[in-house]
Design a protein around this motif. Structure first.
Motif, PDB file in Angstrom:
ATOM      1  N   PHE A  28       0.661  -1.159   0.142  1.00 42.56           N
ATOM      2  CA  PHE A  28       0.071   0.021   0.125  1.00 42.56           C
ATOM      3  C   PHE A  28       0.940   1.335  -0.139  1.00 42.56           C
ATOM      4  CE2 PHE A  28      -1.657  -3.378   2.175  1.00 42.56           C
ATOM      5  CZ  PHE A  28      -3.519  -3.068   1.373  1.00 42.56           C
ATOM      6  N   ALA A  29       1.031   2.257  -0.843  1.00 45.25           N
ATOM      7  CA  ALA A  29       1.887   2.816  -1.004  1.00 45.25           C
ATOM      8  C   ALA A  29       1.116   4.411  -1.056  1.00 45.25           C
ATOM      9  CB  ALA A  29       0.981   3.578  -2.985  1.00 45.25           C
ATOM     10  N   LYS A  30       0.118   5.034  -0.280  1.00 49.88           N
ATOM     11  CA  LYS A  30      -0.327   5.268   1.491  1.00 49.88           C
ATOM     12  C   LYS A  30      -0.651   4.683   2.286  1.00 49.88           C
ATOM     13  CE  LYS A  30      -1.918   8.975  -2.473  1.00 49.88           C
ATOM     14  NZ  LYS A  30      -2.922   9.814  -2.588  1.00 49.88           N
ATOM     15  N   ILE A  31      -0.023   5.028   3.831  1.00 53.33           N
ATOM     16  CA  ILE A  31      -0.070   4.314   4.366  1.00 53.33           C
ATOM     17  C   ILE A  31       1.354   4.266   5.874  1.00 53.33           C
ATOM     18  CG2 ILE A  31       1.789   2.243   4.336  1.00 53.33           C
ATOM     19  CD1 ILE A  31      -0.205   0.148   5.671  1.00 53.33           C
ATOM     20  N   GLU A  32       0.014   4.654   6.988  1.00 54.33           N
ATOM     21  CA  GLU A  32       0.474   4.898   8.196  1.00 54.33           C
ATOM     22  C   GLU A  32       1.087   4.124   9.124  1.00 54.33           C
ATOM     23  OE1 GLU A  32      -0.938   9.243   9.778  1.00 54.33           O
ATOM     24  OE2 GLU A  32      -0.319   9.337   7.978  1.00 54.33           O
ATOM     25  N   ARG A  41      -3.075  -1.376  26.654  1.00 54.62           N
ATOM     26  CA  ARG A  41      -3.391  -1.921  25.048  1.00 54.62           C
ATOM     27  C   ARG A  41      -3.267  -2.844  24.761  1.00 54.62           C
ATOM     28  NH1 ARG A  41      -3.632   2.433  20.970  1.00 54.62           N
ATOM     29  NH2 ARG A  41      -5.317   1.546  19.950  1.00 54.62           N
ATOM     30  N   LYS A  42      -4.919  -3.319  23.762  1.00 60.45           N
ATOM     31  CA  LYS A  42      -4.603  -4.852  23.440  1.00 60.45           C
ATOM     32  C   LYS A  42      -4.655  -5.141  22.907  1.00 60.45           C
ATOM     33  CE  LYS A  42      -8.463  -7.798  22.482  1.00 60.45           C
ATOM     34  NZ  LYS A  42      -8.910  -8.744  22.462  1.00 60.45           N
ATOM     35  N   PHE A  43      -3.982  -3.987  21.801  1.00 61.67           N
ATOM     36  CA  PHE A  43      -3.014  -4.016  19.705  1.00 61.67           C
ATOM     37  C   PHE A  43      -1.531  -3.603  20.213  1.00 61.67           C
ATOM     38  CE2 PHE A  43      -7.799  -3.632  19.437  1.00 61.67           C
ATOM     39  CZ  PHE A  43      -7.931  -4.801  19.069  1.00 61.67           C
ATOM     40  N   CYS A  44      -1.032  -4.117  19.600  1.00 59.33           N
ATOM     41  CA  CYS A  44       0.558  -3.942  19.564  1.00 59.33           C
ATOM     42  C   CYS A  44       1.037  -3.137  17.569  1.00 59.33           C
ATOM     43  CB  CYS A  44       1.088  -5.546  19.448  1.00 59.33           C
ATOM     44  SG  CYS A  44       1.597  -6.154  17.979  1.00 59.33           S
ATOM     45  N   LEU A  45       0.078  -3.188  16.426  1.00 59.78           N
ATOM     46  CA  LEU A  45       0.122  -2.473  15.970  1.00 59.78           C
ATOM     47  C   LEU A  45      -0.825  -2.455  15.794  1.00 59.78           C
ATOM     48  CD1 LEU A  45       2.622  -2.476  14.069  1.00 59.78           C
ATOM     49  CD2 LEU A  45       1.565  -4.527  12.458  1.00 59.78           C
ATOM     50  N   GLU A  46      -0.999  -0.306  15.165  1.00 63.22           N
ATOM     51  CA  GLU A  46      -1.946  -0.631  13.931  1.00 63.22           C
ATOM     52  C   GLU A  46      -1.673   1.029  12.605  1.00 63.22           C
ATOM     53  OE1 GLU A  46      -3.996   2.321  17.126  1.00 63.22           O
ATOM     54  OE2 GLU A  46      -2.372   3.937  16.796  1.00 63.22           O
ATOM     55  N   TRP A  47      -2.464   0.793  11.615  1.00 61.86           N
ATOM     56  CA  TRP A  47      -2.144   1.418  10.506  1.00 61.86           C
ATOM     57  C   TRP A  47      -3.490   1.885   9.485  1.00 61.86           C
ATOM     58  CZ3 TRP A  47      -2.230  -3.686  11.743  1.00 61.86           C
ATOM     59  CH2 TRP A  47      -3.595  -4.383  10.893  1.00 61.86           C
ATOM     60  N   SER A  48      -2.395   2.852   9.322  1.00 59.98           N
ATOM     61  CA  SER A  48      -4.067   3.675   8.568  1.00 59.98           C
ATOM     62  C   SER A  48      -3.825   3.238   6.692  1.00 59.98           C
ATOM     63  CB  SER A  48      -3.775   5.293   8.686  1.00 59.98           C
ATOM     64  OG  SER A  48      -5.000   5.893   8.240  1.00 59.98           O
ATOM     65  N   ILE A  49      -4.713   3.374   6.315  1.00 63.55           N
ATOM     66  CA  ILE A  49      -4.096   3.005   4.798  1.00 63.55           C
ATOM     67  C   ILE A  49      -5.104   4.450   3.801  1.00 63.55           C
ATOM     68  CG2 ILE A  49      -4.177   1.530   2.373  1.00 63.55           C
ATOM     69  CD1 ILE A  49      -4.170  -1.019   4.696  1.00 63.55           C
ATOM     70  N   LYS A  50      -4.851   4.594   3.240  1.00 65.34           N
ATOM     71  CA  LYS A  50      -6.214   5.759   2.130  1.00 65.34           C
ATOM     72  C   LYS A  50      -5.319   4.928   0.692  1.00 65.34           C
ATOM     73  CE  LYS A  50      -6.162  10.775   1.268  1.00 65.34           C
ATOM     74  NZ  LYS A  50      -6.298  11.614   1.280  1.00 65.34           N
ATOM     75  N   ASP A  53      -8.909   9.289  -2.631  1.00 64.50           N
ATOM     76  CA  ASP A  53      -9.498  10.239  -1.869  1.00 64.50           C
ATOM     77  C   ASP A  53     -10.360   9.973  -1.071  1.00 64.50           C
ATOM     78  OD1 ASP A  53      -7.225  11.855  -2.430  1.00 64.50           O
ATOM     79  OD2 ASP A  53      -8.914  12.570  -4.365  1.00 64.50           O
ATOM     80  N   SER A  54     -11.246   8.849  -0.802  1.00 62.52           N
ATOM     81  CA  SER A  54     -12.627   8.685  -0.851  1.00 62.52           C
ATOM     82  C   SER A  54     -12.420   7.025   0.076  1.00 62.52           C
ATOM     83  CB  SER A  54     -13.429   7.987  -1.445  1.00 62.52           C
ATOM     84  OG  SER A  54     -13.436   8.015  -2.836  1.00 62.52           O
ATOM     85  N   ILE A  55     -11.118   6.093   0.104  1.00 64.43           N
ATOM     86  CA  ILE A  55     -11.179   4.700   0.208  1.00 64.43           C
ATOM     87  C   ILE A  55     -10.131   4.503   1.811  1.00 64.43           C
ATOM     88  CG2 ILE A  55     -11.543   2.480   0.361  1.00 64.43           C
ATOM     89  CD1 ILE A  55     -12.714   3.175  -2.589  1.00 64.43           C
ATOM     90  N   TYR A  56     -10.318   4.291   2.738  1.00 62.21           N
ATOM     91  CA  TYR A  56      -9.653   4.288   3.562  1.00 62.21           C
ATOM     92  C   TYR A  56      -9.815   2.685   4.628  1.00 62.21           C
ATOM     93  CZ  TYR A  56     -12.847   4.662   7.651  1.00 62.21           C
ATOM     94  OH  TYR A  56     -14.156   4.629   7.994  1.00 62.21           O
ATOM     95  N   ILE A  57      -8.753   2.649   4.726  1.00 58.99           N
ATOM     96  CA  ILE A  57      -8.798   0.818   5.776  1.00 58.99           C
ATOM     97  C   ILE A  57      -7.577   1.210   6.848  1.00 58.99           C
ATOM     98  CG2 ILE A  57      -8.224  -1.333   6.121  1.00 58.99           C
ATOM     99  CD1 ILE A  57      -7.972  -1.385   3.309  1.00 58.99           C
ATOM    100  N   GLU A  58      -8.349   1.129   8.185  1.00 58.36           N
ATOM    101  CA  GLU A  58      -7.722   1.536   9.205  1.00 58.36           C
ATOM    102  C   GLU A  58      -7.768  -0.214  10.186  1.00 58.36           C
ATOM    103  OE1 GLU A  58      -9.141   4.661  11.082  1.00 58.36           O
ATOM    104  OE2 GLU A  58      -8.527   6.017   9.896  1.00 58.36           O
ATOM    105  N   GLY A  59      -6.644  -0.704  10.799  1.00 57.49           N
ATOM    106  CA  GLY A  59      -6.785  -1.808  10.956  1.00 57.49           C
ATOM    107  C   GLY A  59      -5.599  -1.427  12.002  1.00 57.49           C
ATOM    108  N   MET A  60      -5.767  -2.763  13.425  1.00 55.18           N
ATOM    109  CA  MET A  60      -5.099  -2.908  14.523  1.00 55.18           C
ATOM    110  C   MET A  60      -4.567  -5.102  14.299  1.00 55.18           C
ATOM    111  SD  MET A  60      -6.679  -0.021  17.326  1.00 55.18           S
ATOM    112  CE  MET A  60      -8.276  -0.758  16.664  1.00 55.18           C
ATOM    113  N   LEU A  61      -3.593  -5.277  14.810  1.00 56.27           N
ATOM    114  CA  LEU A  61      -2.624  -6.428  15.072  1.00 56.27           C
ATOM    115  C   LEU A  61      -2.887  -6.601  16.684  1.00 56.27           C
ATOM    116  CD1 LEU A  61      -1.407  -9.083  14.368  1.00 56.27           C
ATOM    117  CD2 LEU A  61       0.313  -7.629  13.817  1.00 56.27           C
ATOM    118  N   ASP A  62      -3.848  -6.670  16.645  1.00 55.48           N
ATOM    119  CA  ASP A  62      -3.608  -8.231  18.114  1.00 55.48           C
ATOM    120  C   ASP A  62      -2.665  -7.955  18.710  1.00 55.48           C
ATOM    121  OD1 ASP A  62      -4.284  -9.538  21.228  1.00 55.48           O
ATOM    122  OD2 ASP A  62      -6.709  -8.256  20.458  1.00 55.48           O
ATOM    123  N   LYS A  63      -2.405  -8.155  20.634  1.00 53.89           N
ATOM    124  CA  LYS A  63      -1.234  -8.154  20.619  1.00 53.89           C
ATOM    125  C   LYS A  63      -0.575 -10.340  20.752  1.00 53.89           C
ATOM    126  CE  LYS A  63      -0.373  -4.801  24.314  1.00 53.89           C
ATOM    127  NZ  LYS A  63      -0.551  -4.430  25.863  1.00 53.89           N
TER     128      LYS A  63
END
Length: 122
Positions: A28-32, A41-50, A53-63
């Motif tokens: 994914f080119a546009k990712i944080e 926190r229950k999660f160890c990683l989070e990300w935000s993908i664009k 301009d109108s579609i996003y995916i945000e997520g987290m990886l559980d510990k």
């Protein structure tokens, strides 16, 4: 669409976190991506993908490293992303995709029907 992907039953295997991060960065080119070091926190990683301009995916990886949570505003991308996540989990394991309340629970494997996932999470 908000969904979790995890084994049906508690398992000892883990997603390879380094490989997962590397694949996120390459796929994914546009990712944080942010590592979470807060023990409360229950999660160890989070990300935000664009995606655009109108579609996003945000997520987290559980510990536990065997559960992924994600949210997107596009159900088709949600299906695509869930299939992408699935490849980081053992092929022979029963993996499910479900919503927070367990009202929707579907098996996630190579035979998962795209239309069923899209209609249930729409």
């Amino acid at each position: 669409m908000k969904a979790f992907i995890s084994p049906y039953k508690v398992k000892e295997w883990k997603i390879n976190k380094s490989e997962f991060i590397e694949s996120l960065e390459k796929g994914f080119a546009k990712i944080e991506i942010k590592q979470i070091n807060n023990e409360n926190r229950k999660f160890c990683l989070e990300w935000s993908i664009k995606i655009n301009d109108s579609i996003y995916i945000e997520g987290m990886l559980d510990k536990t490293l065997n559960c992924v949570y994600f949210e997107t505003n596009d159900v088709e991308w949600g299906y695509t992303f869930s299939k992408w996540v699935r490849k980081f989990m053992p092929k022979d394991e029963e993996i499910i995709i479900y919503d927070e309340s367990y009202d929707i629970v579907e098996k996630l494997d190579e035979n998962t029907n795209k239309n069923i996932i899209i209609s249930k999470f729409s």
